[in-house]
Every structure is written in structure tokens, then in C-alpha cells.
Design a protein around this motif. Structure first.
Motif, PDB file in Angstrom:
ATOM      1  N   LYS A  31       2.225   1.791  -3.443  1.00 15.54           N
ATOM      2  CA  LYS A  31       1.223   2.382  -4.337  1.00 15.54           C
ATOM      3  C   LYS A  31       1.113   3.887  -4.108  1.00 15.54           C
ATOM      4  CE  LYS A  31      -1.698  -1.700  -4.879  1.00 15.54           C
ATOM      5  NZ  LYS A  31      -2.986  -2.313  -4.549  1.00 15.54           N
ATOM      6  N   ARG A  32       1.107   4.290  -2.830  1.00 13.86           N
ATOM      7  CA  ARG A  32       1.033   5.725  -2.525  1.00 13.86           C
ATOM      8  C   ARG A  32       2.268   6.451  -3.045  1.00 13.86           C
ATOM      9  NH1 ARG A  32      -0.735   3.562   2.353  1.00 13.86           N
ATOM     10  NH2 ARG A  32       1.247   4.048   3.362  1.00 13.86           N
ATOM     11  N   THR A  33       3.419   5.827  -2.901  1.00 13.60           N
ATOM     12  CA  THR A  33       4.664   6.429  -3.385  1.00 13.60           C
ATOM     13  C   THR A  33       4.630   6.577  -4.898  1.00 13.60           C
ATOM     14  OG1 THR A  33       5.915   5.506  -1.536  1.00 13.60           O
ATOM     15  CG2 THR A  33       7.175   6.145  -3.487  1.00 13.60           C
TER      16      THR A  33
ATOM     17  N   GLU B 177       2.366  12.299  -9.522  1.00 12.14           N
ATOM     18  CA  GLU B 177       1.932  13.677  -9.292  1.00 12.14           C
ATOM     19  C   GLU B 177       3.108  14.643  -9.413  1.00 12.14           C
ATOM     20  OE1 GLU B 177       0.118  13.549  -5.445  1.00 12.14           O
ATOM     21  OE2 GLU B 177      -1.578  12.340  -6.135  1.00 12.14           O
TER      22      GLU B 177
ATOM     23  N   GLU C 219       0.835  -1.209   0.000  1.00  8.85           N
ATOM     24  CA  GLU C 219       0.000   0.000   0.000  1.00  8.85           C
ATOM     25  C   GLU C 219       0.870   1.259   0.000  1.00  8.85           C
ATOM     26  OE1 GLU C 219      -2.490  -0.619   3.413  1.00  8.85           O
ATOM     27  OE2 GLU C 219      -3.732  -2.101   2.385  1.00  8.85           O
ATOM     28  N   ALA C 220       1.937   1.246   0.776  1.00 10.15           N
ATOM     29  CA  ALA C 220       2.851   2.389   0.818  1.00 10.15           C
ATOM     30  C   ALA C 220       3.523   2.575  -0.542  1.00 10.15           C
ATOM     31  CB  ALA C 220       3.907   2.185   1.909  1.00 10.15           C
TER      32      ALA C 220
ATOM     33  N   GLN D 292       2.003   6.831  -6.780  1.00 14.49           N
ATOM     34  CA  GLN D 292       1.036   7.880  -7.093  1.00 14.49           C
ATOM     35  C   GLN D 292       1.665   9.252  -6.894  1.00 14.49           C
ATOM     36  OE1 GLN D 292      -1.989   7.722  -8.471  1.00 14.49           O
ATOM     37  NE2 GLN D 292      -2.100   9.942  -8.424  1.00 14.49           N
ATOM     38  N   ARG D 293       2.372   9.403  -5.794  1.00 17.57           N
ATOM     39  CA  ARG D 293       3.012  10.693  -5.495  1.00 17.57           C
ATOM     40  C   ARG D 293       4.083  11.011  -6.539  1.00 17.57           C
ATOM     41  NH1 ARG D 293       2.514  15.540  -4.521  1.00 17.57           N
ATOM     42  NH2 ARG D 293       3.952  16.490  -3.070  1.00 17.57           N
TER      43      ARG D 293
END
Length: 95
Positions: A58-60, A66, A55-56, A62-63
């Protein structure tokens, strides 16, 4: 730690010497193998950690996407500003 002598002495009360020695060696090997075996609880904890890491990640990702988009916008804006500056610079005439 396993007490081989204690196990051997207890086995020797029920088995002949050779059998007691063999069983002691087998039990010692089993004990040593079990010390390095992952328990169900440890495996469950590991699964949770792996899920959290995924999950971390995936967030990384995504960031990072961005940030890449923001970088593109910044580069575009710098390019626009450079073009605007070229248009506003005085033209120098040499005679």
C-alpha cells in the motif's frame, strides 16, 4: 528422525508381529506428514509477514501515485518553459 525399529520393538511387546508392523508403518506415515505440516505458530508468523507485505505494498502504491503526480507536474513545467523559451527567442527575418 523417527526410529522405526525402536517403535516396532516396543509395539511388538504389546501386539502380534503383523499388528506391530502395521502400526509402525502408520506411525511413520503420520510422522512424515507432520514434518511437512505448518504449525499454528508458523502460520501465525506467516500471517504477520503477509500483513506487513500488504502494508508495504500500500505504501509503495501510494508513493508511485505521488511520483506519477510529480512527473505530471514536471512535464507541465517543462512544457511551460518550452513555451516561454519560444516567446523569448529572437525572430529571425530573412530578406
Amino acid at each position: 528422525m523417527i526410529n522405526q525399529i525402536e517403535i516396532y520393538e516396543e509395539l511388538q511387546t504389546k501386539f502380534d508381529t503383523q499388528t506391530a508392523q502395521t502400526l509402525t508403518r502408520i506411525l511413520t506415515k503420520i510422522y512424515e506428514d507432520m514434518k511437512t505440516t505448518v504449525t499454528r505458530q508458523e502460520f501465525g508468523e506467516l500471517q504477520i509477514v503477509v500483513k506487513e507485505l500488504a502494508e508495504a505494498q500500500k505504501r509503495t502504491e501510494q508513493r508511485v501515485e505521488e511520483l506519477a503526480e510529480a512527473q505530471k507536474r514536471t512535464e507541465q513545467r517543462v512544457e511551460e518553459l518550452a513555451e516561454a523559451q519560444k516567446r523569448t527567442e529572437p525572430v529571425s527575418y530573412t530578406h
